[in-house]
Design a protein around this motif. Structure first.
Motif, PDB file in Angstrom:
ATOM      1  N   ARG A 358       9.896  12.067   5.759  1.00  0.00           N
ATOM      2  CA  ARG A 358      10.560  10.918   5.948  1.00  0.00           C
ATOM      3  C   ARG A 358       9.870   9.372   5.415  1.00  0.00           C
ATOM      4  NH1 ARG A 358      15.793  11.336   3.320  1.00  0.00           N
ATOM      5  NH2 ARG A 358      16.940  13.302   3.878  1.00  0.00           N
ATOM      6  N   VAL A 362      10.916   5.426  -0.117  1.00  0.00           N
ATOM      7  CA  VAL A 362      11.657   5.546  -1.193  1.00  0.00           C
ATOM      8  C   VAL A 362      10.315   6.774  -1.162  1.00  0.00           C
ATOM      9  CG1 VAL A 362      11.240   5.026  -3.902  1.00  0.00           C
ATOM     10  CG2 VAL A 362      12.506   3.647  -2.597  1.00  0.00           C
ATOM     11  N   GLN A 379      13.821  11.717  -3.441  1.00  0.00           N
ATOM     12  CA  GLN A 379      14.737  10.466  -4.557  1.00  0.00           C
ATOM     13  C   GLN A 379      15.211   9.849  -6.224  1.00  0.00           C
ATOM     14  OE1 GLN A 379      13.468   7.967  -1.853  1.00  0.00           O
ATOM     15  NE2 GLN A 379      15.367   7.921  -0.096  1.00  0.00           N
ATOM     16  N   TYR A 380      13.877  10.119  -6.614  1.00  0.00           N
ATOM     17  CA  TYR A 380      13.776   9.760  -7.801  1.00  0.00           C
ATOM     18  C   TYR A 380      12.539  11.159  -8.821  1.00  0.00           C
ATOM     19  CZ  TYR A 380      15.328   5.078  -6.762  1.00  0.00           C
ATOM     20  OH  TYR A 380      16.489   3.803  -6.189  1.00  0.00           O
ATOM     21  N   GLU A 398      17.079  15.003  -7.864  1.00  0.00           N
ATOM     22  CA  GLU A 398      17.108  13.213  -8.084  1.00  0.00           C
ATOM     23  C   GLU A 398      17.663  12.640  -9.360  1.00  0.00           C
ATOM     24  OE1 GLU A 398      13.246  15.747  -7.572  1.00  0.00           O
ATOM     25  OE2 GLU A 398      15.038  15.999  -9.197  1.00  0.00           O
ATOM     26  N   LYS A 399      17.242  11.005  -9.328  1.00  0.00           N
ATOM     27  CA  LYS A 399      17.667  10.007 -10.406  1.00  0.00           C
ATOM     28  C   LYS A 399      16.907  10.349 -10.666  1.00  0.00           C
ATOM     29  CE  LYS A 399      19.222   5.481 -10.687  1.00  0.00           C
ATOM     30  NZ  LYS A 399      19.622   3.603 -10.318  1.00  0.00           N
ATOM     31  N   ARG A 616      16.517  -0.117  -2.808  1.00  0.00           N
ATOM     32  CA  ARG A 616      16.308   0.366  -1.504  1.00  0.00           C
ATOM     33  C   ARG A 616      17.203  -0.473  -0.684  1.00  0.00           C
ATOM     34  NH1 ARG A 616      16.850   4.459   1.560  1.00  0.00           N
ATOM     35  NH2 ARG A 616      15.318   4.165   3.861  1.00  0.00           N
ATOM     36  N   THR A 621      19.968   2.886  -2.954  1.00  0.00           N
ATOM     37  CA  THR A 621      19.030   4.571  -3.339  1.00  0.00           C
ATOM     38  C   THR A 621      20.022   5.770  -3.482  1.00  0.00           C
ATOM     39  OG1 THR A 621      17.184   3.472  -1.943  1.00  0.00           O
ATOM     40  CG2 THR A 621      17.076   5.810  -2.055  1.00  0.00           C
ATOM     41  N   VAL A 623      21.308   9.642  -3.246  1.00  0.00           N
ATOM     42  CA  VAL A 623      21.061  10.334  -2.340  1.00  0.00           C
ATOM     43  C   VAL A 623      21.021  11.675  -3.060  1.00  0.00           C
ATOM     44  CG1 VAL A 623      22.623  11.714  -1.237  1.00  0.00           C
ATOM     45  CG2 VAL A 623      22.154   9.479  -0.192  1.00  0.00           C
ATOM     46  N   PRO A 624      20.423  12.788  -2.946  1.00  0.00           N
ATOM     47  CA  PRO A 624      19.466  14.099  -3.328  1.00  0.00           C
ATOM     48  C   PRO A 624      21.191  15.187  -4.246  1.00  0.00           C
ATOM     49  CG  PRO A 624      17.720  13.624  -2.796  1.00  0.00           C
ATOM     50  CD  PRO A 624      18.937  12.596  -2.629  1.00  0.00           C
TER      51      PRO A 624
END
Length: 681
Positions: A358, A362, A379-380, A398-399, A616, A621, A623-624
């Protein structure tokens, strides 16, 4: 080897005492190992090398001599003395001819020196010598076979690679590494069926070994694709050590005059399809709004026009290839990146573990990999509404955020002079169907449908991007078996990219593959005015081409089913006026269509990066969602064994829901956000 060192007096004294004992054969190998470990921890590997040199010289009757030479070789390799390491490994094998790890390391050292053939021979020697396998030999025999297969695959010796890898699979069917490569090698050779078992390995075990990208070429199953990616991430990256876990806090940027700091991580920022796609994107970033960092993790390049062009516009370019994953992650942390973009996903040379630390608040999946990462850290995902239409977000952890078209193009690409058909060996008066996708994307079902199209259109030919001579001949033989004259298949040789772009235009109709369709290849074809016929499925890889076709302004070439695809191809081959209208429409929209509106795409990208930053900062944000992944994997594996070529969305979801219900009847399945929601549970 002569090692010039300047040790502290106490270290010289320690080394002198140890070497004196070694000369008198009074120093055990265990003591040598302990001293080597101590000196290694202190950064004094040269001391260890001196001690091993003396010990091996004066203790040549020791039954442990081979271990000493092996350890000596490891230290010499660390010190950069490759010839010394090779000689030490040869000495280890002279003392113990069946020392598996020495064979493995000697082969790897030859490979590192660019001596691939010598490396293969070294490993082959060990494989031949261990034909009567015993448990103590199986581990290294497996490693040797895997290395043989890997190096042969890289050298394009696909048939030989396949043979070696199959030996590895049958030796240890529970180990997935050889199976991953074997399936990929089969796909690149158009050897069908791609997945098969034997008396030593089941078909299910082979499905378990397939990696995400080859799976996308094999089946149109987004749920299994997602569950496979989830498992692959755990194997590839896993969870870092607790001490290395990072909890990056967002820096306040929204509403300030500060620029958003974005970082692209990729092995393909070079002359590569991804590099071509991102070139103009990087040039058009608004430097008053974003500050662009690039983290290159690929092979060293020289005289690479695409990379040179990128370096000219990127604020900070960092080559982190030589760094460990953790070191690269720490560099990204030190650079205070706000939004980090993974441009590799699960593709060649990916460094997925970098993201597991991480290193940025993001993390985004964009541009390089056609599917969900199914990881806890991504996350995306950025795509478009044709690839991920409303309702299909359930196939992604992901989003999902949308841009106008998920295929950036470089409007500055150099295009060579257009050749004639005679120049490339094509008949002047034939209707030319073409497909320039890689051989690994051609499936048995696709080839069968191509043969049906050729059968129904006398005088037509099929122009493919050529593989090896053996693969090309295999396809000719398959055509003959289907009742099609093999002479109607033509194979385009590899040429420089500008020349390849130029020749695309002389074909009449591009026939896409399924379930993994054309990506940058489709945008190249459409850019050159060649219409592309495609069938969207349910996965990212199967829908990508339809996004490009729609963005180019010719959605009428998006087919509903494989049968529709065959009918439309035949119709267009027989109705040149209709095809001419499509080509004219394509040309008229060329410079105004969404596919080539890169300024708009970049503006939208930057809007999304700032949106992510805002979420964020506000603690929003996403969460998967990784719930029920093991269940979806098991059901997906069962579905795979049924080998359904094409299934519409409703039938596909019903198949899964019915099987989940069976699971639930045996043991309650927790609800999730996909196909088993609270009302079902």
């Amino acid at each position: 080897m002569v090692i010039h060192t300047a040790f502290a007096p106490e270290q010289n004294a320690q080394l002198s005492a140890a070497t004196d004992k070694a000369r008198r054969q009074k120093l055990s190998l265990l003591e040598v190992l302990q001293l080597a470990e101590q000196w290694g921890a202190a950064g004094q590997a040269a001391l260890s090398a001196e001690l091993y040199k003396t010990w091996t010289a004066f203790n040549d009757q020791s039954p442990l001599l081979h271990l000493a030479f092996f350890n000596y070789s490891v230290i010499l390799k660390q010190l950069g003395d490759t010839p010394g390491a090779i000689n030490a490994l040869k000495a280890a094998l002279k003392a113990a001819p069946l020392m598996g790890q020495a064979h493995i390391n000697l082969g790897r050292t030859y490979e590192d020196c660019g001596l691939g053939a010598q490396a293969i021979q070294q490993w082959r020697n060990y494989v031949d010598a261990t034909a009567e396998i015993t448990p103590d030999k199986s581990v290294h025999r497996l490693m040797a076979l895997q290395h043989i297969g890997r190096v042969m695959e890289g050298a394009g010796l696909l048939e030989e690679a396949e043979t070696a890898l199959w030996q590895a699979i049958e030796l240890r069917p529970d180990k997935p590494e050889a199976g991953q490569h074997w399936i990929s090698v089969r796909q690149h050779q158009c050897r069908w069926p791609v997945v098969q078992g034997s008396e030593f390995v089941t078909k299910r075990q082979m499905l378990d070994s397939i990696s995400p990208l080859p799976l996308a070429c094999y089946a149109d199953d987004p749920l299994f694709q997602m569950a496979k990616a989830y498992r692959y991430y755990k194997m590839l990256a896993g969870r870092p050590e607790p001490a290395h876990l990072n909890k990056p806090e967002p820096r306040k940027k929204t509403g300030t005059d500060q620029r958003l700091r974005i970082g692209y991580v990729s092995s393909d920022l070079r002359d590569h399809a991804v590099g071509f796609a991102l070139s103009e994107v990087l040039e058009l970033h608004d430097k008053s709004s974003v500050e662009v960092y690039a983290y290159y993790i690929g092979e060293a390049r020289s005289n690479d026009a695409t990379q040179t062009r990128m370096k000219a516009v990127i604020d900070v370019w960092r080559d982190v290839t030589a760094m460990s994953d953790f070191e690269a992650a720490r560099q990204i942390m030190a650079d205070e990146i706000d939004v980090l973009i993974d441009v590799n996903g699960y593709t060649k040379l990916a460094r997925t573990k970098i993201f597991s630390y991480r290193p940025a608040p993001v993390i985004v999946n964009f541009c390089g990999y056609p599917g969900t990462m199914a990881s806890p850290v991504h996350q995306y995902i950025i795509s478009d509404e044709q690839i991920i239409p409303p309702g299909n977000e359930i196939y992604y952890t992901e989003k999902v955020l949308h841009i106008p078209c998920d295929q950036p193009v470089d409007r500055k690409r150099v295009i060579g002079p257009r050749p004639t058909r005679a120049d490339v060996g094509l008949p002047e008066d034939a209707f030319v169907f073409a497909c320039f996708n890689g051989m690994q994307k051609i499936t048995a079902a696709v080839f069968t449908r191509w043969m049906a199209i050729l059968t129904a259109t006398p005088g037509s030919v099929l122009w493919l991007l050529g593989g090896s001579d053996a693969v090309n001949q295999r396809l000719r033989d398959l055509a003959t078996s289907a009742g099609v004259d093999a002479a109607r298949l033509y194979f385009a040789s590899k040429v420089p990219n500008p020349n390849h772009l130029a020749r695309i235009a002389i074909a009449d109709l591009f026939l896409d593959t399924f379930p993994y369709g054309a990506h940058s290849t489709a945008s190249d074809a459409l850019t050159m005015g060649l219409p592309v016929l495609t069938i969207p499925g349910k996965t990212f890889a199967s829908r990508f081409c339809s996004s490009i076709v729609k963005s180019a302004g010719i959605p009428e070439l998006i087919c509903a089913t494989p049968d529709d695809y065959v009918r439309k191809a035949i119709t267009l081959a027989k109705d040149k006026a209709a095809l001419g209208q499509i080509r004219a429409s394509l040309q008229a929209q060329r410079d105004t269509c969404a596919l080539r509106d890169i300024p708009r795409l970049v503006r939208r990208l930057e809007e999304l990066y700032w949106q992510m930053q805002g979420e964020r900062e506000r603690g929003e944000t996403p969460v998967p969602d990784l719930s029920n992944m093991d269940m979806y994997y098991e059901i997906g594996a069962e579905v795979m064994l049924a080998e359904v070529e094409f299934e519409d969305e409703a039938a596909y979801r019903k198949r899964y829901r019915d099987r989940i219900a069976d699971w639930h009847a045996f043991h309650p399945v927790p609800s999730d956000t996909r196909l088993w929601q609270s009302q079902d549970a």
